[in-house]
Motif scaffolding. Structure first.
Motif, PDB file in Angstrom:
ATOM      1  N   ILE A   3       7.677 -27.227 -39.259  1.00 42.67           N
ATOM      2  CA  ILE A   3       8.710 -28.092 -39.819  1.00 42.67           C
ATOM      3  C   ILE A   3       8.389 -29.546 -39.510  1.00 42.67           C
ATOM      4  O   ILE A   3       7.762 -29.847 -38.477  1.00 42.67           O
ATOM      5  CB  ILE A   3      10.092 -27.704 -39.220  1.00 42.67           C
ATOM      6  N   ARG A   4       8.771 -30.463 -40.382  1.00 41.94           N
ATOM      7  CA  ARG A   4       8.565 -31.880 -40.112  1.00 41.94           C
ATOM      8  C   ARG A   4       9.425 -32.302 -38.923  1.00 41.94           C
ATOM      9  O   ARG A   4      10.567 -31.856 -38.775  1.00 41.94           O
ATOM     10  CB  ARG A   4       8.921 -32.715 -41.343  1.00 41.94           C
ATOM     11  N   LEU A   5       8.868 -33.184 -38.107  1.00 47.54           N
ATOM     12  CA  LEU A   5       9.535 -33.599 -36.880  1.00 47.54           C
ATOM     13  C   LEU A   5      10.908 -34.228 -37.152  1.00 47.54           C
ATOM     14  O   LEU A   5      11.885 -33.918 -36.460  1.00 47.54           O
ATOM     15  CB  LEU A   5       8.642 -34.581 -36.114  1.00 47.54           C
ATOM     16  N   ASN A   6      10.981 -35.122 -38.150  1.00 48.95           N
ATOM     17  CA  ASN A   6      12.266 -35.776 -38.410  1.00 48.95           C
ATOM     18  C   ASN A   6      13.331 -34.786 -38.859  1.00 48.95           C
ATOM     19  O   ASN A   6      14.500 -34.889 -38.503  1.00 48.95           O
ATOM     20  CB  ASN A   6      12.103 -36.915 -39.424  1.00 48.95           C
ATOM     21  N   THR A  41       4.570 -36.075 -38.951  1.00 50.10           N
ATOM     22  CA  THR A  41       4.193 -35.098 -37.933  1.00 50.10           C
ATOM     23  C   THR A  41       4.870 -33.745 -38.190  1.00 50.10           C
ATOM     24  O   THR A  41       6.074 -33.666 -38.438  1.00 50.10           O
ATOM     25  CB  THR A  41       4.599 -35.595 -36.535  1.00 50.10           C
ATOM     26  N   ILE A  42       4.059 -32.686 -38.118  1.00 48.36           N
ATOM     27  CA  ILE A  42       4.558 -31.316 -38.273  1.00 48.36           C
ATOM     28  C   ILE A  42       4.535 -30.638 -36.915  1.00 48.36           C
ATOM     29  O   ILE A  42       3.558 -30.733 -36.175  1.00 48.36           O
ATOM     30  CB  ILE A  42       3.683 -30.508 -39.262  1.00 48.36           C
ATOM     31  N   ILE A  43       5.620 -29.940 -36.584  1.00 48.47           N
ATOM     32  CA  ILE A  43       5.665 -29.212 -35.324  1.00 48.47           C
ATOM     33  C   ILE A  43       5.994 -27.740 -35.595  1.00 48.47           C
ATOM     34  O   ILE A  43       6.415 -27.372 -36.689  1.00 48.47           O
ATOM     35  CB  ILE A  43       6.719 -29.801 -34.371  1.00 48.47           C
ATOM     36  N   ASP A 115      21.415 -21.822 -41.900  1.00 51.01           N
ATOM     37  CA  ASP A 115      20.033 -22.045 -42.297  1.00 51.01           C
ATOM     38  C   ASP A 115      19.997 -22.586 -43.731  1.00 51.01           C
ATOM     39  O   ASP A 115      20.087 -21.831 -44.696  1.00 51.01           O
ATOM     40  CB  ASP A 115      19.259 -20.722 -42.195  1.00 51.01           C
ATOM     41  N   GLY A 116      19.867 -23.900 -43.850  1.00 53.71           N
ATOM     42  CA  GLY A 116      19.873 -24.524 -45.164  1.00 53.71           C
ATOM     43  C   GLY A 116      18.717 -24.091 -46.038  1.00 53.71           C
ATOM     44  O   GLY A 116      18.873 -23.948 -47.252  1.00 53.71           O
ATOM     45  N   ASP A 117      17.544 -23.874 -45.450  1.00 51.40           N
ATOM     46  CA  ASP A 117      16.387 -23.450 -46.234  1.00 51.40           C
ATOM     47  C   ASP A 117      16.623 -22.080 -46.870  1.00 51.40           C
ATOM     48  O   ASP A 117      16.301 -21.863 -48.038  1.00 51.40           O
ATOM     49  CB  ASP A 117      15.139 -23.397 -45.349  1.00 51.40           C
ATOM     50  N   PHE A 118      17.175 -21.158 -46.085  1.00 50.66           N
ATOM     51  CA  PHE A 118      17.427 -19.818 -46.610  1.00 50.66           C
ATOM     52  C   PHE A 118      18.495 -19.864 -47.701  1.00 50.66           C
ATOM     53  O   PHE A 118      18.361 -19.212 -48.744  1.00 50.66           O
ATOM     54  CB  PHE A 118      17.866 -18.884 -45.482  1.00 50.66           C
TER      55      PHE A 118
END
Length: 236
Positions: A3-6, A41-43, A115-118
């Motif tokens: 996921i993106r850091l921000n 940045t991706i974490i 979970d907004g993505d789901f």
């Protein structure tokens, strides 16, 4: 999950997405004890340790619930009129929301999560998530109209159709089972209304292969991560 850091900071409740970007640019954020200033940045939120001003950020726990929605509850998280909400039926410390909407008088399968993505995956038209409804009409439907609804009629200025439409009991043609991949508001009711039928009762009996068999009206169960993974696999 990558996921993106921000976004991770925002979803963890640290600050808004824009404010989180400011924290990153100001050098206030570290990943695995290394200062990060790059917005892209991706974490990995399950492995990496993220800190803001030296304080560890705890990712929000993702939760998923399958509710057998009863009549008399609205599918919003707040209501100025003080009506009963579906979120009132779920016991959780997390701030959850319903995926899509069911009318005040519609019953059956409703998923709630944080979970907004789901939620977006389930509701996005391109994924063609299947929904199945049990419908009770005010009068028997004719074979001609039944066929028209499967072949397609014009609704909202575009061709619209039911994927499947059949009788659970052929001697009772007011009652039907309908399968759709549409998420438009009041879609099932408006499709029948367009041909002069009034939906007296509507129950969603499945959504993305989830059903509420064995779950009493007003009750719910927790959806497992394995089940969530299977939804992505089945509809991707």
């Amino acid at each position: 999950m990558k996921i993106r850091l921000n976004r991770f900071l925002s979803e963890s409740g640290v600050a808004s997405r824009r404010k989180s970007e400011e924290f990153i640019k100001e050098g206030r954020v570290t990943v695995n004890n290394k200062q990060v200033t790059e917005l892209a940045t991706i974490i990995d939120d399950e492995i990496d340790i993220v800190k803001v001003d030296g304080e560890k950020v705890k990712p929000e726990k993702k939760v998923y619930f399958l509710l057998n929605k009863p009549k008399g509850y609205i599918t919003t998280t707040s209501d100025e009129q003080g009506r009963k909400k579906v979120t009132d039926l779920i016991k959780t410390k997390e701030k959850i929301f319903p995926v899509g909407r069911l009318d005040f008088d519609t019953t059956g399968v409703l998923i709630l999560t944080n979970d907004g993505d789901f939620a977006n995956f389930l509701m996005h038209p391109s994924n063609k998530i299947l929904r199945e409804y049990k419908v009770l009409l005010d009068k028997p439907i004719t074979e001609e109209d039944k066929n028209r609804l499967v072949k397609g009629i014009t609704l909202d200025a575009k061709k619209s159709r039911f994927l499947k439409l059949y009788y659970p009991n052929k001697d009772f043609k007011e009652s039907l089972i309908v399968t759709v991949s549409e998420g438009r508001n009041h879609f099932v009711k408006r499709m029948f209304s367009a041909l002069g039928y009034n939906v007296k009762k509507l129950e969603r009996i499945s959504y993305a292969n989830f059903n509420v068999k064995g779950i009493p009206l007003g009750s719910y169960r927790i959806i497992s991560k394995e089940e969530i993974k299977k939804v992505y696999e089945d509809f991707s």
